[in-house]
Design an enzyme around this catalytic site. Structure first.
Site, PDB file in Angstrom:
ATOM      1  N   SER A 147      -8.715  13.097 -23.653  1.00 18.20           N
ATOM      2  CA  SER A 147      -8.628  14.495 -24.703  1.00 18.20           C
ATOM      3  C   SER A 147     -10.024  13.636 -25.803  1.00 18.20           C
ATOM      4  O   SER A 147     -11.408  14.073 -24.809  1.00 18.20           O
ATOM      5  CB  SER A 147      -7.524  13.625 -25.341  1.00 18.20           C
ATOM      6  OG  SER A 147      -7.310  14.166 -26.377  1.00 18.20           O
ATOM      7  N   ASP A 225       0.530  20.386 -20.964  1.00 13.86           N
ATOM      8  CA  ASP A 225      -0.368  19.847 -22.144  1.00 13.86           C
ATOM      9  C   ASP A 225       0.430  20.581 -23.520  1.00 13.86           C
ATOM     10  O   ASP A 225      -0.301  21.463 -23.967  1.00 13.86           O
ATOM     11  CB  ASP A 225      -1.318  19.821 -21.456  1.00 13.86           C
ATOM     12  CG  ASP A 225      -2.541  19.051 -23.320  1.00 13.86           C
ATOM     13  OD1 ASP A 225      -2.362  18.334 -23.954  1.00 13.86           O
ATOM     14  OD2 ASP A 225      -3.339  17.711 -22.345  1.00 13.86           O
ATOM     15  N   HIS A 258      -0.096  15.730 -21.862  1.00 13.64           N
ATOM     16  CA  HIS A 258      -1.580  15.396 -21.854  1.00 13.64           C
ATOM     17  C   HIS A 258      -1.470  13.831 -21.950  1.00 13.64           C
ATOM     18  O   HIS A 258      -1.724  13.136 -23.400  1.00 13.64           O
ATOM     19  CB  HIS A 258      -1.467  15.544 -23.946  1.00 13.64           C
ATOM     20  CG  HIS A 258      -2.602  15.155 -24.526  1.00 13.64           C
ATOM     21  ND1 HIS A 258      -4.031  16.016 -23.722  1.00 13.64           N
ATOM     22  CD2 HIS A 258      -3.630  14.397 -25.726  1.00 13.64           C
ATOM     23  CE1 HIS A 258      -4.985  15.646 -24.931  1.00 13.64           C
ATOM     24  NE2 HIS A 258      -5.026  14.580 -25.263  1.00 13.64           N
TER      25      HIS A 258
HETATM   26  N1  LIG Z   1       0.179  10.756 -33.013  1.00 15.64           N
HETATM   27  C1  LIG Z   1       0.066  12.636 -32.503  1.00 15.64           C
HETATM   28  C2  LIG Z   1      -0.124  12.277 -30.548  1.00 15.64           C
HETATM   29  C3  LIG Z   1      -1.558  11.842 -30.704  1.00 15.64           C
HETATM   30  C4  LIG Z   1      -2.121  11.417 -29.331  1.00 15.64           C
HETATM   31  O1  LIG Z   1      -1.401  12.371 -28.472  1.00 15.64           O
HETATM   32  N2  LIG Z   1      -2.788  10.547 -28.957  1.00 15.64           N
HETATM   33  C5  LIG Z   1      -3.983  10.789 -27.854  1.00 15.64           C
HETATM   34  C6  LIG Z   1      -4.938  10.942 -27.713  1.00 15.64           C
HETATM   35  S1  LIG Z   1      -4.896  12.846 -27.794  1.00 15.64           S
HETATM   36  C7  LIG Z   1      -6.798  12.715 -28.099  1.00 15.64           C
HETATM   37  O2  LIG Z   1      -7.611  12.826 -28.198  1.00 15.64           O
HETATM   38  C8  LIG Z   1      -2.828   9.797 -26.825  1.00 15.64           C
HETATM   39  O3  LIG Z   1      -4.009   9.112 -25.935  1.00 15.64           O
HETATM   40  N3  LIG Z   1      -2.306   8.895 -27.269  1.00 15.64           N
HETATM   41  C9  LIG Z   1      -2.378   7.793 -26.857  1.00 15.64           C
HETATM   42  C10 LIG Z   1      -1.140   7.346 -26.108  1.00 15.64           C
HETATM   43  O4  LIG Z   1      -0.495   6.041 -26.161  1.00 15.64           O
HETATM   44  O5  LIG Z   1       0.004   8.207 -25.438  1.00 15.64           O
HETATM   45  C11 LIG Z   1       1.107  13.103 -32.060  1.00 15.64           C
HETATM   46  O6  LIG Z   1       2.242  13.189 -33.043  1.00 15.64           O
HETATM   47  O7  LIG Z   1       0.939  14.830 -31.699  1.00 15.64           O
END
Ligand SMILES: N[C@@H](CCC(=O)N[C@@H](CSC=O)C(=O)NCC(=O)O)C(=O)O
Length: 281
Positions: A147, A225, A258
């Site tokens: 991402s 995603d 995602h």
């Molecule tokens: N808080 C957000 C969601 C944040 C999210 O999905 N972060 C991703 C990376 S997004 C792009 O850089 C991530 O890797 N999160 C860590 C995990 O453990 O999944 C929301 O509320 O949508």
């Protein structure tokens, strides 16, 4: 460099570290997995850049990469995703900007420019720290990410092909100048002049590509995603690669979202991809 913790893992060592960063002007944390082969001599290195809201721990805990890194004899390195403790007003107010959202660029705008220097931190300071402190091969370094970190990996590799010999990404923000996450970050960190954004936009960089990656670029993208259409836009990068005659394997996977369930499903293929390129010749 200060050791925070060390753990035996697949015959190797999973470590977490802190060091004073001159680029960032604050302490930075990072993680390293040393495969068992590192006990015998220097091994290839694969840097992983995580996404929004992540830290240096996220990938090491969730992706399941160490099993394959141990099989291939590859060292894994993951930095934090932004400076921490800057004290800048509003730095922690949103999850897609500021803390946990450094976008792997060097900010030029106040108040971000003093600390938000993740591009130079990864490219120079962290890489040199790894080469000095760990049994790492300087001429066999690859990079990948997810991402926001997929964006960072593509940008760092495309701008520094003599340093990063292999590159792949999971669900990268592929055209950040065209999506809300990228526009918010670039507008604040780099300013309103979009000409300055192009050096951090993988699709724009591909459109002006000087030196292709002959071994190709690997991207995996889940079709379930929720960020795909509005934020990620891999089709723009795909079109730029076709135009630049850059070999690209862009795999689209029905049903995957995602998160790290998706990444952990695809991680074996990415380790094999980087191992093949980094150990050729
Ligand atoms: N808080 C957000 C969601 C944040 C999210 O999905 N972060 C991703 C990376 S997004 C792009 O850089 C991530 O890797 N999160 C860590 C995990 O453990 O999944 C929301 O509320 O949508």
């Amino acid at each position: 460099m200060e050791l925070i913790s060390e753990h035996a893992c697949f015959g190797g060592i999973q470590g977490f570290y802190r060091h004073a960063s001159a680029e960032i002007g604050l302490p930075m944390r990072f993680s390293v997995f040393q495969p068992p082969q590192a006990r015998l001599g220097p091994v290839p290195v694969l840097m992983y850049l995580a996404g929004l809201t992540c830290t240096e721990e996220t990938f090491m805990i969730k992706a399941g990469a160490q099993r394959y890194a141990a099989q291939h004899g590859i060292m894994l390195v993951a930095p934090d995703t932004s400076p921490r403790g800057t004290g800048i007003a509003g730095v922690a107010d949103s999850w897609d900007f500021g803390d946990g959202a450094g976008f792997y660029l060097d900010a030029t705008q106040a108040p971000w420019a003093s600390n938000f220097r993740m591009y130079s931190y990864v490219l120079h300071e962290l890489r040199q720290t790894i080469l000095k402190q760990f049994p790492a091969q300087p001429d066999r370094i690859g990079i990948f990410g997810h991402s926001m970190g997929g964006h960072g990996a593509l940008v760092l590799a495309l701008r520094n092909p003599a340093i990063f010999h292999s590159v792949s990404a999971f669900a990268p923000i592929a055209a950040p100048s065209h999506c809300p996450w990228g526009q918010k970050a670039f507008g604040n960190y780099l300013g309103a002049d979009q000409a300055a954004w192009q050096q951090y936009d993988a699709t724009a960089l591909m459109q002006g590509l000087q030196q292709p990656f002959p071994q190709g670029i690997l991207i995996d993208q889940g079709l379930g995603d929720k960020f795909l259409t509005e934020q990620l836009m891999p089709e723009r990068f795909e079109a730029a690669c076709a135009q630049a005659q850059q070999p690209l394997t862009l795999r689209r996977h029905a049903g995957y979202d995602h998160g790290y369930y998706f990444i952990s499903t695809m991680i074996e293929d990415h380790l094999a991809f980087h191992h093949r390129i980094l150990t050729a010749n």
